[in-house]
Design an enzyme around this catalytic site. Structure first.
Site, PDB file in Angstrom:
ATOM      1  N   LYS A   1       0.829  -1.211   0.000  1.00  0.00           N
ATOM      2  CA  LYS A   1       0.000   0.000   0.000  1.00  0.00           C
ATOM      3  C   LYS A   1       0.868   1.268   0.000  1.00  0.00           C
ATOM      4  CE  LYS A   1      -2.412  -0.907   3.783  1.00  0.00           C
ATOM      5  NZ  LYS A   1      -1.899  -2.246   4.180  1.00  0.00           N
TER       6      LYS A   1
ATOM      7  N   ARG B   1     -10.065   0.466   8.670  1.00  0.00           N
ATOM      8  CA  ARG B   1      -9.491  -0.821   9.092  1.00  0.00           C
ATOM      9  C   ARG B   1     -10.554  -1.769   9.625  1.00  0.00           C
ATOM     10  NH1 ARG B   1      -3.986   0.229   8.615  1.00  0.00           N
ATOM     11  NH2 ARG B   1      -2.748  -1.336   9.697  1.00  0.00           N
TER      12      ARG B   1
ATOM     13  N   ARG C   1      11.285  -6.158   4.796  1.00  0.00           N
ATOM     14  CA  ARG C   1      11.207  -4.738   5.162  1.00  0.00           C
ATOM     15  C   ARG C   1      11.784  -4.497   6.564  1.00  0.00           C
ATOM     16  NH1 ARG C   1       5.317  -2.021   5.181  1.00  0.00           N
ATOM     17  NH2 ARG C   1       5.139  -3.068   7.165  1.00  0.00           N
TER      18      ARG C   1
ATOM     19  N   ARG D   1      -0.712  -8.855  13.367  1.00  0.00           N
ATOM     20  CA  ARG D   1      -1.229  -7.883  12.387  1.00  0.00           C
ATOM     21  C   ARG D   1      -2.049  -8.597  11.312  1.00  0.00           C
ATOM     22  NH1 ARG D   1       4.126  -5.070  10.803  1.00  0.00           N
ATOM     23  NH2 ARG D   1       2.910  -3.839   9.354  1.00  0.00           N
TER      24      ARG D   1
END
Ligand code: AMP
Length: 187
Positions: A14, A87, A126, A143
């Site tokens: 994203k 969310r 990442r 998550r």
């Protein structure tokens, strides 16, 4: 005026795709994750309250992000790219109300579809450079759990409104960006 939600699991790309879309359409990039991380970096009262929640990979309370989004819409004049918001379905409902309150409407929700093992691989990759305290294996699991239980139903919410555009998010960055832009141009 374009008002777009970029949607997808953590690690779906994203952030990367937001940057490209924002540059192309001159949109205002509103990332709730970035806004929350700024509060933590500046050690504000809010930042101190939310640090533990974000480090665990859980969602912070709706009131906090809704207030941020309300302010962002109120001050925007160029069109918005929402990244990391809504969310959950409650946030999506509030977003509809806020857009109406500010005389706006949502153009579409673009969702990036990426297989789960690839999401985990990207987030671990990442983690080596991001410095993000929530990019570790334990937090990543939570998550993804939060995403599946709370965030995924948001896609069905916009599907019902005929605003959901699904894009294959597994491939080259430029190719994915071109597919998103082609879908937006078709609207
Ligand atoms: P992100 O940068 O979008 O991956 O978000 C990082 C973290 O910020 C999430 O794991 C949540 O703890 C928090 N967060 C970001 N956006 C929201 C939101 N819309 N609602 C609740 N929590 C959020």
């Amino acid at each position: 005026m374009l008002n777009i939600i970029l949607f997808g699991a953590p690690g779906a790309g994203k952030g990367t795709q937001s940057d490209l879309l924002v540059a192309k359409y001159k949109l205002n990039h509103i990332s709730t994750g970035d806004l929350l991380r700024k509060e933590i970096a500046e050690q504000t009262e809010l930042g101190k309250r939310i640090k533990g929640i974000m480090d665990s990979g859980s969602l912070v309370s709706d009131d906090i992000v809704v207030e941020m989004i309300d302010k962002a819409i109120a001050s925007d004049t160029q069109g918005i790219l929402f990244d990391g918001f809504p969310r959950n379905v409650a946030q999506a409902e509030v977003l509809d109300q806020l857009m109406a309150k500010h005389g706006r409407s949502l153009t579409c929700m673009v969702s990036l579809d990426v297989p789960k093992d690839e999401l985990v691989r990207r987030m671990l990759e990442r983690a080596k450079v991001s410095g993000r305290s929530d990019d570790n294996e334990e937090t990543i699991k939570n998550r993804l759990k939060e995403y599946e239980s709370k965030t995924l139903p948001v896609a069905a919410y916009y599907e019902k409104q005929g605003k959901h555009i699904k894009i294959n998010g597994f491939g080259g960055i430029e190719e994915i960006s071109a597919n998103i832009i082609a879908a937006i141009e078709k609207l």
